[in-house]
Design a protein around this motif. Structure first.
Motif, mmCIF file in Angstrom:
data_model
loop_
_atom_site.group_PDB
_atom_site.id
_atom_site.type_symbol
_atom_site.label_atom_id
_atom_site.label_comp_id
_atom_site.label_asym_id
_atom_site.label_seq_id
_atom_site.Cartn_x
_atom_site.Cartn_y
_atom_site.Cartn_z
ATOM 1 N N LEU A 193 7.029 9.268 -2.144
ATOM 2 C CA LEU A 193 8.021 8.203 -2.333
ATOM 3 C C LEU A 193 8.327 7.507 -1.010
ATOM 4 C CD1 LEU A 193 10.491 9.826 -4.896
ATOM 5 C CD2 LEU A 193 9.218 7.691 -5.225
ATOM 6 N N ILE A 194 8.428 8.286 0.063
ATOM 7 C CA ILE A 194 8.707 7.684 1.373
ATOM 8 C C ILE A 194 7.496 6.876 1.835
ATOM 9 C CG2 ILE A 194 9.149 8.211 3.812
ATOM 10 C CD1 ILE A 194 10.826 10.650 2.734
ATOM 11 N N ALA A 195 6.296 7.404 1.579
ATOM 12 C CA ALA A 195 5.083 6.653 1.920
ATOM 13 C C ALA A 195 5.083 5.310 1.184
ATOM 14 C CB ALA A 195 3.841 7.462 1.572
ATOM 15 N N LEU A 196 5.641 5.293 -0.026
ATOM 16 C CA LEU A 196 5.672 4.069 -0.836
ATOM 17 C C LEU A 196 6.923 3.229 -0.554
ATOM 18 C CD1 LEU A 196 4.436 5.750 -4.113
ATOM 19 C CD2 LEU A 196 3.219 3.942 -2.877
ATOM 20 N N ASN A 197 7.696 3.629 0.469
ATOM 21 C CA ASN A 197 8.852 2.848 0.897
ATOM 22 C C ASN A 197 9.955 2.775 -0.170
ATOM 23 O OD1 ASN A 197 10.190 1.489 2.847
ATOM 24 N ND2 ASN A 197 9.079 -0.459 2.599
ATOM 25 N N ALA A 198 10.140 3.857 -0.918
ATOM 26 C CA ALA A 198 11.127 3.878 -1.993
ATOM 27 C C ALA A 198 12.541 4.077 -1.451
ATOM 28 C CB ALA A 198 10.795 5.004 -2.971
ATOM 29 N N SER A 199 13.529 3.696 -2.273
ATOM 30 C CA SER A 199 14.940 3.881 -1.924
ATOM 31 C C SER A 199 15.650 4.656 -3.016
ATOM 32 C CB SER A 199 15.663 2.541 -1.815
ATOM 33 O OG SER A 199 15.018 1.703 -0.916
ATOM 34 N N ALA A 200 16.765 5.263 -2.627
ATOM 35 C CA ALA A 200 17.623 5.921 -3.612
ATOM 36 C C ALA A 200 18.861 5.065 -3.822
ATOM 37 C CB ALA A 200 18.034 7.301 -3.106
ATOM 38 N N VAL A 201 19.244 4.872 -5.091
ATOM 39 C CA VAL A 201 20.525 4.250 -5.386
ATOM 40 C C VAL A 201 21.527 5.377 -5.568
ATOM 41 C CG1 VAL A 201 21.822 2.779 -6.968
ATOM 42 C CG2 VAL A 201 19.417 2.273 -6.466
ATOM 43 N N ILE A 202 22.635 5.278 -4.839
ATOM 44 C CA ILE A 202 23.621 6.348 -4.818
ATOM 45 C C ILE A 202 24.951 5.818 -5.349
ATOM 46 C CG2 ILE A 202 24.954 7.885 -3.296
ATOM 47 C CD1 ILE A 202 22.505 7.840 -1.392
ATOM 48 N N ALA A 203 25.493 6.521 -6.339
ATOM 49 C CA ALA A 203 26.799 6.127 -6.879
ATOM 50 C C ALA A 203 27.878 6.971 -6.208
ATOM 51 C CB ALA A 203 26.823 6.338 -8.392
ATOM 52 N N GLY A 204 29.004 6.332 -5.919
ATOM 53 C CA GLY A 204 30.122 7.024 -5.295
ATOM 54 C C GLY A 204 31.390 6.810 -6.097
ATOM 55 N N PRO A 205 32.520 7.251 -5.556
ATOM 56 C CA PRO A 205 33.785 7.120 -6.275
ATOM 57 C C PRO A 205 34.185 5.656 -6.458
ATOM 58 C CG PRO A 205 34.134 7.927 -4.032
ATOM 59 C CD PRO A 205 32.662 7.883 -4.245
ATOM 60 N N LYS A 206 34.987 5.405 -7.449
ATOM 61 C CA LYS A 206 35.551 4.077 -7.734
ATOM 62 C C LYS A 206 34.481 2.990 -7.875
ATOM 63 C CE LYS A 206 39.788 5.292 -5.343
ATOM 64 N NZ LYS A 206 39.873 5.804 -3.973
ATOM 65 N N GLY A 207 33.369 3.347 -8.522
ATOM 66 C CA GLY A 207 32.348 2.346 -8.812
ATOM 67 C C GLY A 207 31.523 1.927 -7.612
ATOM 68 N N LYS A 208 31.710 2.586 -6.475
ATOM 69 C CA LYS A 208 30.930 2.217 -5.284
ATOM 70 C C LYS A 208 29.465 2.595 -5.459
ATOM 71 C CE LYS A 208 34.461 2.984 -1.933
ATOM 72 N NZ LYS A 208 34.858 4.103 -1.098
ATOM 73 N N LYS A 209 28.609 1.772 -4.895
ATOM 74 C CA LYS A 209 27.179 1.983 -4.987
ATOM 75 C C LYS A 209 26.578 1.697 -3.627
ATOM 76 C CE LYS A 209 24.595 0.899 -9.215
ATOM 77 N NZ LYS A 209 23.834 -0.189 -9.847
ATOM 78 N N ARG A 210 25.576 2.479 -3.232
ATOM 79 C CA ARG A 210 24.841 2.099 -2.018
ATOM 80 C C ARG A 210 23.381 2.443 -2.201
ATOM 81 N NH1 ARG A 210 25.177 6.605 2.560
ATOM 82 N NH2 ARG A 210 25.765 8.452 1.340
ATOM 83 N N GLN A 211 22.545 1.742 -1.431
ATOM 84 C CA GLN A 211 21.114 1.976 -1.525
ATOM 85 C C GLN A 211 20.614 2.471 -0.175
ATOM 86 O OE1 GLN A 211 19.040 -1.188 -3.537
ATOM 87 N NE2 GLN A 211 17.063 -0.560 -2.686
ATOM 88 N N VAL A 212 19.906 3.584 -0.184
ATOM 89 C CA VAL A 212 19.442 4.187 1.065
ATOM 90 C C VAL A 212 17.922 4.354 0.986
ATOM 91 C CG1 VAL A 212 19.552 6.268 2.518
ATOM 92 C CG2 VAL A 212 21.603 5.466 1.343
ATOM 93 N N PRO A 213 17.184 3.839 1.981
ATOM 94 C CA PRO A 213 15.741 4.111 1.994
ATOM 95 C C PRO A 213 15.533 5.625 2.024
ATOM 96 C CG PRO A 213 16.350 2.544 3.732
ATOM 97 C CD PRO A 213 17.632 3.077 3.161
ATOM 98 N N LEU A 214 14.613 6.128 1.224
ATOM 99 C CA LEU A 214 14.439 7.595 1.181
ATOM 100 C C LEU A 214 14.062 8.155 2.544
ATOM 101 C CD1 LEU A 214 12.837 8.331 -2.279
ATOM 102 C CD2 LEU A 214 15.085 9.001 -1.431
ATOM 103 N N GLU A 215 13.467 7.313 3.371
ATOM 104 C CA GLU A 215 13.126 7.766 4.713
ATOM 105 C C GLU A 215 14.376 8.172 5.488
ATOM 106 O OE1 GLU A 215 11.043 4.814 6.937
ATOM 107 O OE2 GLU A 215 10.828 6.165 8.648
#
Lengths: 205, 328
Positions: free
Chosen positions: B168-190
């Protein structure tokens, strides 16, 4: 009720009695009971150590059970319901003896919480029986002498059954892969591969 | 028997997130790693929040830009066998196929695979090790044949057990992460996994009140080849001794771009920039491949019992690059 049960899904009189002895309400009528979880209600927290009421569908029978959240499906099958065909080997997902089918897919019952099996169809080795007759994969294991001590066998059979339900004519490589999550300390592997091949042929007829 | 915990199975994402704001709660997905940790009492868990009722976090779909979205609850088997993954991201399909055993792949999820706890036998055993809040790392001077050769930094010598993270990291994938109060962030898996030097007590950037909800893989540049190779003693269950994930973009016989990520090498999936630099703009001939094999162990710091990993990584790198040149 016991007569009716013994015809459906192969619950024997003995296991039925064990079941009743363990204080489980075996519900005779099917249908309506497959709804499982109560979708309408807001989810409630189940406290540690407190019994919760769940319905599991095992070998086409609905079982209404009182379980603790921490009980595994393996524990409930063997110790609560009395379906002891499913074996406990390592208890940690590293041997395959406890393999059962959940919605036709092989999984380790030791790594599955019983409460999480609600709403799914669980099949154990007992569920492959046709009354007192062995199922096809079971017959093939007997014919090909695919075991010595037999402890891993029900897990091997369930992994094979799951493989054949998804892939009715597996190649020999696919068979090896299909049972690669099941250890046999007697080393009956070649006979196990032959049994799966034979079972695939028998199922075609 | 597992230790006691309370249990809740929310039916909406927001309900799940509000349950996770309780600091004593843990996410339950496939459970193949978590139940093992509970059984061995590796860390205390008082409440499980089962997210298995949340269908929206399950499944594989094509995104508008031609990439792929994988819901965190998608099983490893589903990733392994999905035509979109097999055709477009064969390295990831291969990585998924190398995970554990068929039953564990049927149960374990892609989100869980990225969030696994370490498999160091001191961490999993009855040792009060540094990572568990104790005062020493027992692997440093003990039995360390399965431990890391990069990134331990003299602190903690785990290797990250995932076979899906490196491809997944070789393919430059990201994780979408949900947090409290509807917060969302996207982090490259690297940048998703954490080295011991940065924080000894967590393996990922996830906060306790967050969870991974999906994985996004961008569309691959044309003529990108992705592969994954894992070396281990047994064909089932074993974790990687040495593994290599490649995503290599070749034009006119030359490497235009590459991402090289190792498994079994470091406390995080280990991006080998040394190999990437060596093969950049070069034809993958025997000289380039020999240089890459040298580069893959550059800067390695093996321990007493894992020195075999150096020639192993060199051999695997050589074989994988050779195999790549043999692909049409």
């Amino acid at each position: 009720m016991s007569d009716k049960d013994s015809k459906r899904g192969g619950i024997t009189r003995r296991s039925f009695i064990t079941t009743m002895g363990a204080g489980v309400a075996g519900v005779a009528a099917s249908g309506a009971l497959f709804s499982g979880t109560s979708q309408a209600k807001a989810p409630e927290i189940h406290k540690a150590g407190e019994a919760m009421r769940i319905t599991l569908t095992i070998n086409d029978h609905p079982y209404v059970l009182l379980v603790e959240p921490r009980w595994t499906l393996l524990h409930v099958l063997r110790e609560v319901i009395g379906l002891t065909g499913t074996k406990e080997g390592c208890g940690r997902g590293e041997c395959g003896a406890c393999t059962v089918l959940i919605d036709d897919i092989p999984r380790y019952a030791c790594m599955t919480l019983a409460v999480e099996a609600q709403g799914h169809a669980v099949t154990t080795v007992e569920g492959l029986m046709h009354g007192e007759d062995l199922g096809v994969v079971q017959q093939a294991f007997v014919q090909k002498d695919a075991f010595q001590c037999g402890y891993c066998t029900s897990g091997q059979i369930m992994a094979s059954e799951g493989l054949l339900r998804a892939n009715p004519l597996p190649s020999s490589e696919e068979i090896r892969r299909g049972v690669s999550g099941n250890l046999c300390r007697c080393g009956a592997y070649t006979h196990i591969f032959e049994a799966v091949e034979a079972a695939a042929e028998m199922k075609q007829k | 028997m597992l230790p006691h915990f309370s249990y809740i199975r929310p039916e909406t994402g927001s309900e799940a997130m509000s349950q996770l704001s309780d600091p004593e709660s843990f996410v339950l997905a496939g459970g193949t790693d978590l139940l093992g940790c509970l059984r061995e009492r590796i860390f205390p868990v008082r409440k499980l929040v089962s997210i298995n009722g949340l269908a929206q976090f399950h499944g594989i779909t094509e995104t508008e830009d031609g990439g792929v979205r994988i819901g965190a609850l998608t099983t490893i088997t589903e990733v392994e066998t999905h035509p979109l993954i097999q055709n477009r991201f064969p390295g990831l399909a291969r990585g998924a196929s190398e995970v554990a055993s068929p039953q564990l792949r049927n149960q374990g999820t892609i989100g869980g695979n990225l969030c696994q706890k370490p498999r160091c036998w001191y961490y999993r055993g009855e040792f009060d090790c540094l990572r568990k809040g104790g005062s020493q790392c027992f692997a440093a001077e003990g039995q360390n044949q399965f431990h890391c050769i990069f990134g331990g930094d003299g602190i903690c010598f785990i290797v990250h057990p995932s076979d899906t993270a490196p491809p997944l990291i070789a393919l430059n994938a990201s994780a979408v992460i949900a947090g409290p109060k509807g917060k969302k962030r996207q982090v490259p898996l690297e940048k998703f996994h954490v080295l011991p030097a940065d924080d000894l007590h967590k393996e990922t950037v996830l906060n306790p009140d967050e969870m991974v909800t999906e994985i996004l893989i961008p569309p691959p540049p044309p003529r990108t080849r992705s592969t994954y190779r894992k070396v281990r003693a047994r064909r089932a269950w074993d974790f990687s001794l040495a593994g290599v994930a490649l995503a290599v973009h070749i034009e006119d016989n030359k490497v235009v771009n590459s991402r090289v990520v190792l498994s079994g090498a470091a406390p995080v999936p280990w991006r080998s920039k040394a190999v990437e630099d060596v093969i950049q703009d070069r034809e993958l001939n025997s000289k380039t491949i020999a240089d890459a094999a040298q580069a893959v162990v550059e800067g390695a710091e093996p321990l007493e019992h894992n020195q075999y990993k150096l020639p192993l990584f060199q051999g695997v790198m050589e074989e994988e690059l050779l195999a790549l040149t043999n692909q049409a």
